[in-house]
Each structure stands twice: as C-alpha cells, then as structure tokens.
Design a protein around this motif. Structure first.
Motif, PDB file in Angstrom:
ATOM      1  N   MET A   1      33.317  41.709  50.690  1.00  0.00           N
ATOM      2  CA  MET A   1      32.728  41.950  49.476  1.00  0.00           C
ATOM      3  C   MET A   1      33.388  43.003  48.764  1.00  0.00           C
ATOM      4  N   ILE A   2      33.810  42.669  47.475  1.00  0.00           N
ATOM      5  CA  ILE A   2      34.527  43.818  46.816  1.00  0.00           C
ATOM      6  C   ILE A   2      33.640  44.210  45.605  1.00  0.00           C
ATOM      7  N   TYR A   3      33.504  45.518  45.420  1.00  0.00           N
ATOM      8  CA  TYR A   3      32.888  46.284  44.348  1.00  0.00           C
ATOM      9  C   TYR A   3      33.854  46.428  43.152  1.00  0.00           C
ATOM     10  N   THR A   4      33.413  45.949  41.915  1.00  0.00           N
ATOM     11  CA  THR A   4      34.398  45.916  40.699  1.00  0.00           C
ATOM     12  C   THR A   4      33.906  46.953  39.746  1.00  0.00           C
ATOM     13  N   LYS A   5      34.641  47.270  38.785  1.00  0.00           N
ATOM     14  CA  LYS A   5      34.382  47.916  37.498  1.00  0.00           C
ATOM     15  C   LYS A   5      33.378  47.044  36.959  1.00  0.00           C
ATOM     16  N   PRO A   6      32.590  47.806  36.177  1.00  0.00           N
ATOM     17  CA  PRO A   6      31.531  47.020  35.193  1.00  0.00           C
ATOM     18  C   PRO A   6      32.267  46.080  34.340  1.00  0.00           C
ATOM     19  N   ARG A   7      31.872  44.752  34.345  1.00  0.00           N
ATOM     20  CA  ARG A   7      32.190  43.732  33.433  1.00  0.00           C
ATOM     21  C   ARG A   7      33.519  43.095  33.886  1.00  0.00           C
ATOM     22  N   HIS A   8      34.072  43.383  35.143  1.00  0.00           N
ATOM     23  CA  HIS A   8      35.319  42.958  35.580  1.00  0.00           C
ATOM     24  C   HIS A   8      35.441  42.076  36.579  1.00  0.00           C
ATOM     25  N   GLU A   9      34.175  41.259  36.823  1.00  0.00           N
ATOM     26  CA  GLU A   9      33.970  40.369  37.833  1.00  0.00           C
ATOM     27  C   GLU A   9      35.031  39.190  37.698  1.00  0.00           C
ATOM     28  N   LYS A  10      34.911  38.693  36.658  1.00  0.00           N
ATOM     29  CA  LYS A  10      35.628  37.599  36.386  1.00  0.00           C
ATOM     30  C   LYS A  10      37.117  37.965  36.396  1.00  0.00           C
ATOM     31  N   LYS A  11      37.518  38.935  36.064  1.00  0.00           N
ATOM     32  CA  LYS A  11      38.971  39.150  35.777  1.00  0.00           C
ATOM     33  C   LYS A  11      39.296  39.335  37.324  1.00  0.00           C
ATOM     34  N   VAL A  12      38.641  40.008  38.182  1.00  0.00           N
ATOM     35  CA  VAL A  12      38.949  40.228  39.637  1.00  0.00           C
ATOM     36  C   VAL A  12      39.003  38.814  40.371  1.00  0.00           C
ATOM     37  N   HIS A  13      37.871  38.076  40.032  1.00  0.00           N
ATOM     38  CA  HIS A  13      37.930  36.710  40.688  1.00  0.00           C
ATOM     39  C   HIS A  13      39.179  35.766  40.208  1.00  0.00           C
ATOM     40  N   ASN A  14      39.365  35.872  38.849  1.00  0.00           N
ATOM     41  CA  ASN A  14      40.610  35.054  38.579  1.00  0.00           C
ATOM     42  C   ASN A  14      41.809  35.442  39.319  1.00  0.00           C
ATOM     43  N   GLN A  15      42.120  37.017  39.556  1.00  0.00           N
ATOM     44  CA  GLN A  15      43.143  37.339  40.039  1.00  0.00           C
ATOM     45  C   GLN A  15      43.300  37.295  41.571  1.00  0.00           C
ATOM     46  N   LEU A  16      42.137  37.118  42.171  1.00  0.00           N
ATOM     47  CA  LEU A  16      42.173  36.831  43.451  1.00  0.00           C
ATOM     48  C   LEU A  16      42.763  35.235  43.639  1.00  0.00           C
ATOM     49  N   THR A  17      42.015  34.425  42.815  1.00  0.00           N
ATOM     50  CA  THR A  17      42.436  33.075  42.906  1.00  0.00           C
ATOM     51  C   THR A  17      43.765  32.819  42.444  1.00  0.00           C
ATOM     52  N   ASP A  18      44.233  33.541  41.610  1.00  0.00           N
ATOM     53  CA  ASP A  18      45.883  33.403  41.266  1.00  0.00           C
ATOM     54  C   ASP A  18      46.772  33.707  42.623  1.00  0.00           C
ATOM     55  N   PHE A  19      46.288  34.639  43.529  1.00  0.00           N
ATOM     56  CA  PHE A  19      46.915  35.121  44.630  1.00  0.00           C
ATOM     57  C   PHE A  19      46.370  34.210  45.856  1.00  0.00           C
ATOM     58  N   ARG A  20      45.860  33.143  45.625  1.00  0.00           N
ATOM     59  CA  ARG A  20      45.389  32.128  46.666  1.00  0.00           C
ATOM     60  C   ARG A  20      44.447  32.869  47.717  1.00  0.00           C
ATOM     61  N   TYR A  60      43.496  42.006  52.758  1.00  0.00           N
ATOM     62  CA  TYR A  60      42.674  43.014  52.336  1.00  0.00           C
ATOM     63  C   TYR A  60      43.428  44.225  51.517  1.00  0.00           C
ATOM     64  N   THR A  61      44.534  44.578  51.618  1.00  0.00           N
ATOM     65  CA  THR A  61      45.380  45.366  50.902  1.00  0.00           C
ATOM     66  C   THR A  61      45.640  44.713  49.406  1.00  0.00           C
ATOM     67  N   ARG A  62      46.009  43.415  49.349  1.00  0.00           N
ATOM     68  CA  ARG A  62      46.468  42.892  48.019  1.00  0.00           C
ATOM     69  C   ARG A  62      44.981  42.915  47.212  1.00  0.00           C
ATOM     70  N   SER A  63      43.752  42.634  47.927  1.00  0.00           N
ATOM     71  CA  SER A  63      42.683  42.543  47.088  1.00  0.00           C
ATOM     72  C   SER A  63      42.248  43.900  46.452  1.00  0.00           C
ATOM     73  N   LEU A  64      42.667  44.851  46.957  1.00  0.00           N
ATOM     74  CA  LEU A  64      42.303  46.370  46.413  1.00  0.00           C
ATOM     75  C   LEU A  64      43.167  46.576  45.607  1.00  0.00           C
ATOM     76  N   ASP A  65      44.329  45.990  45.342  1.00  0.00           N
ATOM     77  CA  ASP A  65      45.493  46.207  44.358  1.00  0.00           C
ATOM     78  C   ASP A  65      45.169  45.519  42.865  1.00  0.00           C
ATOM     79  N   MET A  66      43.888  44.946  43.020  1.00  0.00           N
ATOM     80  CA  MET A  66      43.725  44.044  41.749  1.00  0.00           C
ATOM     81  C   MET A  66      43.134  44.748  40.716  1.00  0.00           C
TER      82      MET A  66
END
Length: 159
Positions: A1-20, A60-66
């Motif tokens: 589970m990733i902890y995100t900046k406030p109000r950035h959940e959709k942006k992180v989720h969309n970036q993760l989806t883009d990177f499959r 692991y490393t890619r998802s932290l770079d989002m």
C-alpha cells in the motif's frame, strides 16, 4: 500500500495503471453542493492510500518514483501487506457505491455472515448496529478503519 500526498490518489493510481502496475483505489460517490449546483463526485474511500500489488523489485522502485507518492506503508521495517481476501472484500463493498460509510470507531465483533446474492455476492462481513440501524461491517485492520454498508437481511447467510 502506498501513502500519497493529500488529494493525489487518483493521479498516482492513473500513473501506476499507465506503467501496467496492478493497483486498486477504492472510491465512493458523494453528493457535493456548491452555491450554484449539486453534483455527485467520486472520492477515495481511504484518503491518501492506494493499494498496490508488488511482484518484483522493479515494481517497488518504479511506484515510488510516481509523482504524488510519498512512501510505502510500513509495520516496523517491513512493508505492510493487506491480504488478498481483505482487498477482495473492499472491492466487493465498493461495488455498491451508495450508502457506504467509513468509520475509525471500535465495533464489538458481530455475527459473521456471507452475502448470498446481488452485486455483493461472496462478501464476508459482520452485522453490527450503527446509528440505531443494522449495518454490514467490513474491517480493514491495517488502516484501522471499517466500511459500513446497508443491505437487505434476506441476502445474508450465517457462517
């Protein structure tokens, strides 16, 4: 589970989806009122959290770079893991997007049931009393939160 900046959940989720990268962002529809209009908007069920499936070191490393992701949720030095059954229960609970409440209150253990039909078929949960009404409770132990849902009682099978 990733902890995100406030109000950035959709942006992180969309970036993760883009990177499959397999991720899950549970959300609910909420009626918002502005001075000139009312509209239903989707909000994250758990603000600042995105569920992610890690299958290798590269993920692991890619998802932290989002952009917008801060860190992984940890228990001590270990990355916190949410069981597949718990994620499946959250996924099933969010199918019925209306009348969902998230609470951080303590609930006594209720009667365990499984939903036998409808959109939530297969969801295992408990029956508890909340606001003087019987509700279904799905526990998310890692976040110390509970999802409460209303559903007809004839859909339930005791475990």
């Amino acid at each position: 589970m990733i902890y995100t900046k406030p109000r950035h959940e959709k942006k992180v989720h969309n970036q993760l989806t883009d990177f499959r990268i397999t991720s899950f962002l549970p959300s609910k529809k909420v009626l918002r009122t502005w001075c000139d209009r009312r509209r239903y908007v989707e909000e994250p069920l758990f603000p600042s959290y995105v569920f992610i499936y890690l299958n290798d070191r590269q993920t692991y490393t890619r998802s932290l770079d989002m952009q917008g992701s801060l860190s992984y949720v940890r228990l001590g030095k270990e990355i916190a893991r949410v069981s597949d059954a718990e994620v499946n229960n959250i996924r099933l609970a969010t199918i019925q997007r209306s009348d969902i409440t998230v609470s951080d209150g303590f609930f006594e253990t209720g009667r365990k049931v499984v939903i036998s039909r409808g959109a939530l078929k297969g969801l295992s949960c408990e029956i508890v009393e909340y606001d003087h009404k019987k509700k279904l409770l799905v526990r998310v132990s890692l976040l110390q939160r509970n999802i409460l849902i209303s559903i007809p009682e004839h859909y339930l099978i005791p475990i």
